[in-house]
Design a protein around this motif. Structure first.
Motif, short mmCIF file in Angstrom:
data_model
loop_
_atom_site.label_atom_id
_atom_site.label_comp_id
_atom_site.label_asym_id
_atom_site.label_seq_id
_atom_site.Cartn_x
_atom_site.Cartn_y
_atom_site.Cartn_z
N THR A 53 -6.16 -7.15 -6.96
CA THR A 53 -5.18 -6.07 -7.07
C THR A 53 -5.37 -5.12 -5.90
O THR A 53 -6.47 -4.60 -5.68
N LEU A 54 -4.31 -4.90 -5.15
CA LEU A 54 -4.31 -3.93 -4.06
C LEU A 54 -3.86 -2.60 -4.65
O LEU A 54 -2.68 -2.40 -4.98
N ASN A 55 -4.82 -1.70 -4.81
CA ASN A 55 -4.60 -0.46 -5.55
C ASN A 55 -3.96 0.61 -4.68
O ASN A 55 -4.48 0.96 -3.63
N SER A 56 -2.86 1.13 -5.15
CA SER A 56 -2.14 2.18 -4.40
C SER A 56 -2.81 3.54 -4.54
O SER A 56 -2.56 4.44 -3.72
N HIS A 57 -3.62 3.72 -5.59
CA HIS A 57 -4.27 5.00 -5.90
C HIS A 57 -3.24 6.10 -6.18
O HIS A 57 -3.50 7.29 -5.95
N ILE A 58 -2.07 5.70 -6.66
CA ILE A 58 -1.05 6.66 -7.07
C ILE A 58 -1.21 6.94 -8.56
O ILE A 58 -1.43 6.02 -9.35
N THR A 59 -1.09 8.20 -8.96
CA THR A 59 -1.22 8.54 -10.38
C THR A 59 0.04 8.20 -11.17
O THR A 59 -0.04 7.93 -12.37
N GLY A 60 1.19 8.18 -10.50
CA GLY A 60 2.42 7.85 -11.21
C GLY A 60 3.60 7.78 -10.26
O GLY A 60 3.78 8.66 -9.41
N VAL A 61 4.40 6.72 -10.40
CA VAL A 61 5.60 6.57 -9.56
C VAL A 61 6.77 7.28 -10.24
O VAL A 61 7.05 7.06 -11.42
N LYS A 62 7.47 8.13 -9.48
CA LYS A 62 8.63 8.83 -10.01
C LYS A 62 9.87 7.95 -9.94
O LYS A 62 9.93 7.01 -9.15
N SER A 63 10.86 8.29 -10.70
CA SER A 63 12.06 7.45 -10.80
C SER A 63 12.82 7.35 -9.49
O SER A 63 13.51 6.35 -9.24
N ASP A 64 12.69 8.35 -8.64
CA ASP A 64 13.42 8.31 -7.37
C ASP A 64 12.51 7.96 -6.19
O ASP A 64 12.91 8.07 -5.04
N ASP A 65 11.28 7.53 -6.46
CA ASP A 65 10.37 7.11 -5.40
C ASP A 65 10.71 5.69 -4.94
O ASP A 65 11.17 4.86 -5.73
N GLY A 66 10.49 5.45 -3.65
CA GLY A 66 10.65 4.10 -3.11
C GLY A 66 9.30 3.48 -2.80
O GLY A 66 8.47 4.11 -2.14
N ARG A 97 3.34 -15.52 -7.77
CA ARG A 97 1.97 -15.03 -7.60
C ARG A 97 1.87 -13.51 -7.67
O ARG A 97 0.78 -12.98 -7.86
N LEU A 98 2.99 -12.81 -7.47
CA LEU A 98 2.94 -11.35 -7.34
C LEU A 98 3.32 -10.64 -8.64
O LEU A 98 4.18 -11.09 -9.39
N GLN A 99 2.64 -9.52 -8.84
CA GLN A 99 2.94 -8.67 -9.99
C GLN A 99 2.83 -7.21 -9.56
O GLN A 99 1.81 -6.80 -9.01
N LEU A 100 3.89 -6.44 -9.81
CA LEU A 100 3.92 -5.03 -9.43
C LEU A 100 3.75 -4.14 -10.65
O LEU A 100 4.38 -4.37 -11.68
N ASP A 101 2.90 -3.14 -10.52
CA ASP A 101 2.75 -2.13 -11.57
C ASP A 101 3.76 -1.02 -11.30
O ASP A 101 3.65 -0.30 -10.31
N THR A 102 4.72 -0.87 -12.18
CA THR A 102 5.79 0.10 -11.95
C THR A 102 5.31 1.55 -12.12
O THR A 102 5.99 2.48 -11.69
N GLN A 103 4.15 1.74 -12.72
CA GLN A 103 3.63 3.09 -12.90
C GLN A 103 2.84 3.56 -11.70
O GLN A 103 2.82 4.75 -11.38
N THR A 104 2.17 2.62 -11.01
CA THR A 104 1.31 3.02 -9.88
C THR A 104 1.76 2.42 -8.55
O THR A 104 1.33 2.91 -7.49
N GLY A 105 2.57 1.37 -8.58
CA GLY A 105 2.97 0.69 -7.34
C GLY A 105 1.93 -0.29 -6.83
O GLY A 105 2.11 -0.91 -5.77
N LYS A 132 -0.34 2.92 3.34
CA LYS A 132 -1.69 2.41 3.09
C LYS A 132 -1.71 0.94 3.46
O LYS A 132 -0.78 0.20 3.13
N GLN A 133 -2.78 0.52 4.15
CA GLN A 133 -2.88 -0.87 4.59
C GLN A 133 -4.13 -1.54 4.02
O GLN A 133 -5.17 -0.89 3.85
N PHE A 134 -4.02 -2.84 3.76
CA PHE A 134 -5.12 -3.63 3.23
C PHE A 134 -5.30 -4.86 4.14
O PHE A 134 -4.37 -5.65 4.31
N ASN A 135 -6.49 -4.99 4.70
CA ASN A 135 -6.81 -6.17 5.50
C ASN A 135 -7.51 -7.18 4.59
O ASN A 135 -8.70 -7.03 4.27
N VAL A 136 -6.78 -8.19 4.15
CA VAL A 136 -7.28 -9.15 3.16
C VAL A 136 -7.73 -10.44 3.86
O VAL A 136 -6.97 -11.04 4.62
N THR A 137 -8.97 -10.86 3.58
CA THR A 137 -9.49 -12.12 4.08
C THR A 137 -9.81 -13.01 2.89
O THR A 137 -10.59 -12.63 2.01
#
Length: 270
Positions: A53-66, A97-105, A132-137
């Protein structure tokens, strides 16, 4: 330059936002980078087949956030959230393979493979734009090393009181092969361009130490234990005496033949 209100107005329209993302990635890149953005880089190392899981570290996504996730040097769109609705069907190599958390992104990748190694970029467009960027190996699964008996190197004498063994492993990305005596490394070899890695070792037949061969990379390791009594057959006392006598006898025969040949030659000349 567009201000933040104008950018949020563009993003609030699903039709316009989807059109820009699909047909004008360069334009959206300009829009995102025209405002002051903060960029973080996080390194992630994982074994293929695992879930991360690539963590956005967001506490909550607002309805008008992109929320926009891109992958690779070309910033290929792979996932996004619009009006709290996740979309993850954009790229074939990430199918199912992908799953998005709508609360945190945050983005979860299931059954990750080596082809998924690269840089993932998260862009959060709210009152401002943050990146935010993630370098995944992703590393291949390591096979268990194989230990076999090897042949002695060419020497003047065929007698040896040691047993040569060879540890080998199929070469995968960034693998290191090491011999351990107890807990101490005694020899090592790193990944090469060959199809396999080989690391030799010589031990005495009656050595009571514990030897192991370890294949490792930054995220995992595999170990094979050397059982000397199984790999090496000790030389018995009688056999050792025989091996010592044979070269001496052979040398004596050669000397006798040379002397006999000289004697015949002298006799013939007289």
């Amino acid at each position: 330059m567009l201000n933040i209100c104008e950018q949020k107005w563009i993003i609030s329209s699903l039709t316009v936002y989807s059109f820009i993302l699909q047909f004008s990635p360069l334009l959206i890149h300009v829009l995102v980078n025209d405002v002051r953005a903060t960029a973080d880089l996080e390194t992630v190392e994982v074994t293929e087949g695992e879930t991360i899981t690539l963590n956005s570290h967001i506490t909550g996504v607002k309805s008008d956030d992109g929320i926009l996730w891109t992958f690779g040097t070309r910033n290929i769109r792979i996932a996004q959230i619009f009006k709290m609705e996740p979309f993850t069907h954009y790229d074939e190599i990430f199918r199912n393979r992908l799953q998005l958390d709508t609360q945190t992104g945050s983005l979860t990748i299931h059954n990750i493979s080596i082809t998924h190694s690269g840089v993932y970029k998260l862009q959060i467009i709210s009152n401002d734009v943050s990146t935010k960027q993630f370098n995944v190996t992703v590393y291949a699964r390591l096979p268990v090393p194989n230990i076999t008996r090897a042949s002695h190197s060419k020497r003047k004498s065929s007698i040896s009181l040691t047993c040569p063994v060879l540890c080998s492993v199929d070469s995968v990305n960034k693998v290191t092969l090491s011999w351990y005596k107890g807990n101490h490394v005694i020899s090592t070899i790193s990944d090469s361009k060959t199809s396999s890695l080989f690391l030799p070792l010589e031990v005495e037949y009656h050595d009571k130490n514990t030897y192991s061969c370890v294949a490792s990379n930054p995220v995992s390791n595999q170990t094979a234990l050397l059982i000397i009594t199984s790999i090496c057959q000790p030389v018995s006392g009688h056999r050792l005496i025989l091996l010592s006598v044979i070269p001496a006898v052979a040398l004596l025969l050669v000397v006798i033949l040379v002397l006999y040949w000289k004697f015949r030659k002298v006799k013939k000349n007289t």
